[in-house]
Design a protein around this motif. Structure first.
Motif: not given
Length: 321
Positions: A11-14
């Motif tokens: 989620l963080i990378e997205l």
């Protein structure tokens, strides 16, 4: 043989990717908007050139004696103060008659009996003769709409000011100031319509606005076609020698003449007629005059007494509306 296990985005990378894309868009959007406006300016300049060239073709036709289109008007009124230029709101709305008559004034209404004469009739003359089409008169940056008149030959002007984006050198004066092939080649004869076409400009040029004043300070007095009322970036101007330039200030006439105002005669703001006629104070913003007889401009007094409002310079550009 074991296959490598595929791991999806966290989620963080997205969120990081989305944020980067949003940042890039925010950086690129102004550039894209600027590029879009620049392309519209090119089209606008092409329109101004097409109008000017059509006027030149008209002038060179047999019988026109090198004169650009000039709507009929009462020649005897030159110098009397009786000739008035139509305010933008009056364009196309003169002489409303019965339902069987055109609502846009006929040439026989040369003095109007108090009515005002519209310089945009000169453009409609070219539409009537087939030299141009209504679409040519709409700047893509202006928000104006193409005149959709079907019975072109029945009318003598555009429907209203929202159908024409360009102004014309006022033709209702001495031959020396009318648009023709004989005027000073530096004169502005066609341009984006001026700041008074949508009402008064924001403020009025004063002694603090000079020839070398920064263009941003002149924005309120540029055409509103490119940037909006009070924030014009400049205007496309067709000059008598046949070239078109995008100018960041309106002081591009002969001897730094403000093309959207009538030239001051003897001093700052002297001899200024009402704004509604397109004849607003210019003062040091234009000719740089400081007193009677000082810093004479080209052609000063050629029509008689140089202190008279009716006797302006032979090189005074006045683009209206």
């Amino acid at each position: 043989m074991m296959r490598a296990k595929w791991r999806g985005f966290t989620l963080i990378e997205l969120l990081v990717v989305v944020a980067i894309i949003a940042l890039l868009i925010s950086i690129l959007l102004p550039s894209l908007s600027r590029a879009r406006e620049l392309s519209k300016r090119v089209v606008c300049g092409a329109n101004a050139r097409a109008i000017g060239n059509a006027c030149k073709i008209y002038a060179n036709d047999t019988g026109n004696n090198d004169n650009w289109p000039t709507p009929a008007f009462k020649q005897a009124d030159i110098g009397t103060g009786n000739i008035k230029y139509a305010a933008p709101a009056q364009i196309g709305n003169e002489d409303v008659g019965d339902e069987d008559q055109p609502i846009r004034a006929e040439p026989s209404d040369t003095d109007g009996n108090g009515q005002n004469i519209s310089p945009t009739r000169a453009f409609w003359m070219l539409v009537r003769t087939g030299e141009t089409v209504p679409k040519t008169y709409v700047c893509p940056s202006s928000g104006d709409n193409v005149d959709d008149t079907e019975e072109i030959d029945r009318y003598y002007d555009f429907k209203d000011i929202g159908r024409v984006s360009y102004g014309y050198q006022v033709p209702f004066g001495p031959f020396d100031t009318r648009a023709s092939e004989d005027v000073d080649t530096r004169m502005a004869l066609v341009a984006d319509k001026g700041p008074y076409a949508g009402g008064d400009a924001v403020g009025a040029p004063g002694d603090d606005l000079l020839i070398d004043t920064a263009p941003r300070q002149w924005m309120a007095f540029n055409s509103s076609n490119h940037g909006g009322r009070g924030a014009g970036d400049g205007q496309n101007v067709f000059f008598a020698d046949g070239h078109v330039d995008f100018e960041s200030t309106p002081i591009v006439g002969v001897d730094h003449d403000n093309i959207y105002t009538a030239m001051a005669l003897t001093g700052p703001n002297a001899g200024a007629a009402p704004r509604i006629s397109g004849s607003t104070p210019q003062g040091t913003a234009g000719a740089g005059l400081t007193g009677p007889g000082e810093n004479p401009y080209p052609g000063q007094g050629v029509f008689g007494d140089p202190t008279s409002v009716q006797n302006r310079a032979s090189t005074d550009s006045l683009i209206w509306p």
